[in-house]
Design an enzyme around this catalytic site. Structure first.
Site, PDB file in Angstrom:
ATOM      1  N   TYR A  40       0.862  -1.190   0.000  1.00  0.00           N
ATOM      2  CA  TYR A  40       0.000   0.000   0.000  1.00  0.00           C
ATOM      3  C   TYR A  40       0.896   1.237   0.000  1.00  0.00           C
ATOM      4  O   TYR A  40       1.874   1.274  -0.734  1.00  0.00           O
ATOM      5  CB  TYR A  40      -0.968  -0.068   1.194  1.00  0.00           C
ATOM      6  N   LYS A  95     -20.420 -20.835  -9.413  1.00  0.00           N
ATOM      7  CA  LYS A  95     -19.764 -20.696 -10.715  1.00  0.00           C
ATOM      8  C   LYS A  95     -18.319 -20.243 -10.516  1.00  0.00           C
ATOM      9  O   LYS A  95     -17.399 -20.715 -11.207  1.00  0.00           O
ATOM     10  CB  LYS A  95     -20.533 -19.675 -11.565  1.00  0.00           C
TER      11      LYS A  95
END
Length: 761
Positions: A40, A95
């Site tokens: 970060y 899925k």
């Protein structure tokens, strides 16, 4: 399993231990402040600036290139219909799970709260910069056609509505091969389609590209044949509407070559099937019940070539054969779309794969002696490990040739190797083991059936069709627990201590005494033993009243193994018994031996353990590459522990040259082929992927497998007993329900193997 039990199990699966089926995990180090400052602020600014300079750098510095969005509005979910975006989320997560396990593609599932076409399209376009591809799912027709068309045109990443194109691609591959077997040409056939939704139209469109003439297709919806004077038809349905008078489905099927069903159960009768042309092709794909039942169809006509959507019959049209690999290939060349050329490449690759020799592990998974191209095998099986390395490259090449690939592949051999390596961390081995057990279930004694977890495992084994449990233990307790679990199946319960078992106890005791009377066992001892569950269970297997047994959940391993060795004993021509554990590592299944029996084996015994492990690996379709591990590398130590490993390897090289084995070698060198090749290029393991480790003693093997299991949460199946006369397998103390189910499946496969060997003899 009754409906309530199945419902409860499904809800628990999705809720526990953590709600949902997918999660986000870090791919970079994050242990130190330095790591976090790179992940970060301030370090993250550098890739941001590089992407700002060149937007294509987003693929270099972020996960975009391996990230697909599975997007729906929940308007046409499975067989549930319009249930809304929130209710569709479990399906979309599912899925995502399939994408990950079959092609290592990461997924965010996104459920959009609108039925308005324009709002839906704009939402997807606005979030598209996040993703490398878009999988549209469970959106009702005709809106799905317009949504997909617009997004394909307006985005520069692959977009596909799998409900339409997945079924079309897989069934087209099946059609190519079915036509060949039927000795028919696509341009000559007459086709009848039952169903006029998005999947049916997508199938028909692709079949036309294969050569089927549009004028030879008759398409029916729930109201009858599509005719051009019907004002309710969509523009896409009108393509398949006829000018003439309407006919019934029965009339249309007279003389037809192909029936494509994407509608509802049982709309085709045996009479309709009999009226079709010679060698009729029937794709009855309604789920869960097809337009005509498979067994009814093949008993009605011997010449029928049939496919369904079901996994329990040959030729399953399963979308998982397509979408994971189509997106894999598209992402890997950074395709800007999934075009017709890429879909057709997938079709042809699947059709061609069905004609190639099937790997033994696929035969094993499906309990087949040998799967061969023919009426019962016209499309590959979902467990076929070659799919990713065949379909994805075909799609990638088509993307390049059709001009939509922004990152062309140059080294195809390296690419295929990378694809195969992507699947090292899945649980295909467990699925293969379970699937194989189901092909010929056996009678399994659960010797501790009044233990709640053991009974749960037995229930799963029964309900999944893995085997037929025989529940051994206190009958009253077992019946109470069965009621608590909702396990209402009429399975055999045996309580060895009841008076009703007196005859069997006596018979078993006499038989045991006769076989062991010269080994220190009196008739009195034998009678006493028959009141103990593990002795009684072992005799059930010995007498053929059961095919296999599992035990050990509530007792120490040595205390359970002892009666098994006493009563069942070693197989003929076997001088020692050993164990191996299958570890489901991120590099694929690894066999570790000996994890439970031989404390300090000699060099000769180590060699025998290696041979037994090699044979066990082959039983599960794995070609063994064995490292005989030590703290020493190829003679670097003359210590007795290392020297015996060296002697074992020398014996194996001389007497079993067919086995790929080497050592003694340290574990890190064994598992790092580059390091091994650089330092020890002469080794038989150089350049090979080791999948079997044989340890110098029980201590090192047992510690290693348990460390892997607990520290890395690696799945384990075992210890699998090798060298026993009859199928018996012992759990580790406190084994989980899942581990016991897997071991029961192993016991069934062991019984299958031993039964086959007896038939051969």
């Amino acid at each position: 399993m009754d409906k309530n039990s199945k419902r409860r199990e499904a809800l628990l699966y999705h809720a526990k231990p953590t709600p949902g089926k997918i999660q986000v995990v870090p791919t970079k180090k994050y242990a130190t402040q330095r790591d976090l400052s790179l992940a970060y602020s301030p370090g993250v600014a550098e890739p941001c600036l590089e992407i700002a300079k060149d937007i294509n750098n987003v693929y270099k510095y972020t996960a975009k290139g391996n990230l697909v969005a599975v997007i729906t509005n929940g308007t046409a979910v499975l067989g549930l219909g319009d249930i809304g975006p929130e209710a569709s989320k479990p399906v979309m997560e599912g899925k995502g799970l399939l994408f990950k396990i079959f092609s290592d593609i990461d997924v965010f599932d996104i459920e959009i709260g609108t039925k308005d076409i324009e709002e839906f399209i704009q939402t997807v376009k606005n979030i598209a910069p996040t993703f490398g591809g878009i999988n549209l799912e469970d959106i009702k027709a005709p809106e799905s056609f317009e949504i997909e068309r617009r997004l394909v045109e307006e985005l520069n990443i692959p977009v596909m509505h799998d409900d339409q194109h997945g079924t079309a691609i897989i069934s087209s591959a099946a059609l190519i091969n079915a036509l060949e077997l039927a000795d028919k040409k696509a341009e000559d056939v007459k086709m009848v389609v039952s169903g006029a939704g998005s999947a049916a139209i997508a199938c028909a469109d692709l079949y036309v590209l294969l050569g089927v003439k549009r004028e030879n297709i008759l398409m029916f919806n729930s109201k009858g044949l599509l005719t051009k004077d019907n004002p309710s038809l969509s523009e896409l349905q009108l393509k398949y509407a006829i000018d003439g008078a309407s006919v019934s489905l029965e009339e249309a099927l007279t003389g037809a070559d192909i029936f494509l069903g994407l509608s509802t159960a049982n709309v085709m009768t045996p009479e309709m099937l009999l009226a079709m042309a010679d060698n009729p092709i029937v794709f009855a794909m309604a789920n869960p019940d097809p337009e005509i039942a498979y067994n009814l169809a093949i008993s009605t006509r011997k010449d029928v070539i049939m496919a369904t959507g079901r996994s329990d019959h040959p030729n399953q049209v399963n979308n998982v054969l397509g979408f994971p690999y189509i997106f894999r290939g598209a992402l890997d060349v950074r395709a800007t779309k999934i075009n017709e050329a890429m879909k057709m490449a997938a079709v042809k690759a699947l059709a061609a794969l069905a004609k190639e020799n099937v790997p033994e592990q696929v035969n094993i998974a499906y309990g087949a002696t040998k799967l061969v191209f023919g009426r019962e095998y016209i499309i590959p099986k979902p467990f076929d490990p070659r799919l990713i390395a065949v379909v994805a490259p075909a799609v990638a090449k088509a993307a390049m040739e059709s001009g939509v690939a922004l990152n062309p592949i140059t080294d195809w051999e390296k690419y295929e190797e990378e694809l195969l390596n992507r699947l090292g961390n899945d649980n295909k081995m467990i699925r293969m083991i379970t699937n194989r057990a189901k092909t010929d279930p056996k009678r399994i004694v659960f010797a501790e059936a009044e233990q709640l977890d053991v009974l749960k495992a037995a229930q799963i084994v029964y309900e999944e069709g893995i085997g037929f449990p025989i529940l051994l233990g206190n009958k009253e307790i077992i019946l109470e627990l069965k009621e608590e679990l909702g396990f209402d199946a009429d399975v055999q319960i045996v309580d060895p201590k009841l008076d009703e078992e007196q005859e069997r106890r006596t018979r078993y005791a006499v038989e045991l005494w006769e076989s062991r009377k010269r080994n220190g066992i009196s008739l009195f001892d034998a009678e006493k033993f028959m009141r103990e569950r593990n002795y009684f269970a072992a005799m059930m297997v010995n007498t053929g009243e059961a095919d296999a047994l599992v035990s050990g959940h509530s007792r120490s391993y040595p205390s359970v193994v002892k009666p098994m060795l006493q009563i069942i004993g070693k197989a003929p021509n076997v001088s020692l018994v050993a164990t191996t554990n299958i570890m489901m590592t991120n590099r694929g299944p690894m066999f570790l031996s000996d994890t439970a029996i031989n404390i300090d084996p000699t060099a000769e015994e180590l060699a025998k353990i290696a041979v037994m492990t090699a044979n066990t690996a082959k039983m599960f379709g794995v070609e063994p590459v064995i490292a005989m591990v030590s703290y020493s590398n190829f003679g670097s130590s003359v210590n007795k522990s290392a020297s015996k490993v060296k002697e074992a390897v020398a014996y194996l090289h001389e007497n079993h040259p067919e086995i790929i084995v080497d050592g003694e070698v340290q574990a890190d060198f064994a598992l790092n082929p580059d390091m091994l090749s650089a330092k020890f290029p002469f080794s038989k393991l150089a350049g090979k992927k080791v999948n079997t480790l044989v340890f110098p003693n029980l201590e090192s093997a047992n510690i290693t497998y348990k460390l892997l299991k607990e520290l890395n949460k690696v799945g384990s199946i075992g210890p699998i007993m090798m060298g026993m006369k009859n199928p018996v397998h012992v759990f580790q103390l406190g084994a989980s329900v899942e581990e016991m189910v897997n071991m029961a499946a192993i016991a069934v496969i062991d019984a299958q193997e031993k039964s086959m060997r007896l038939k051969v003899k």
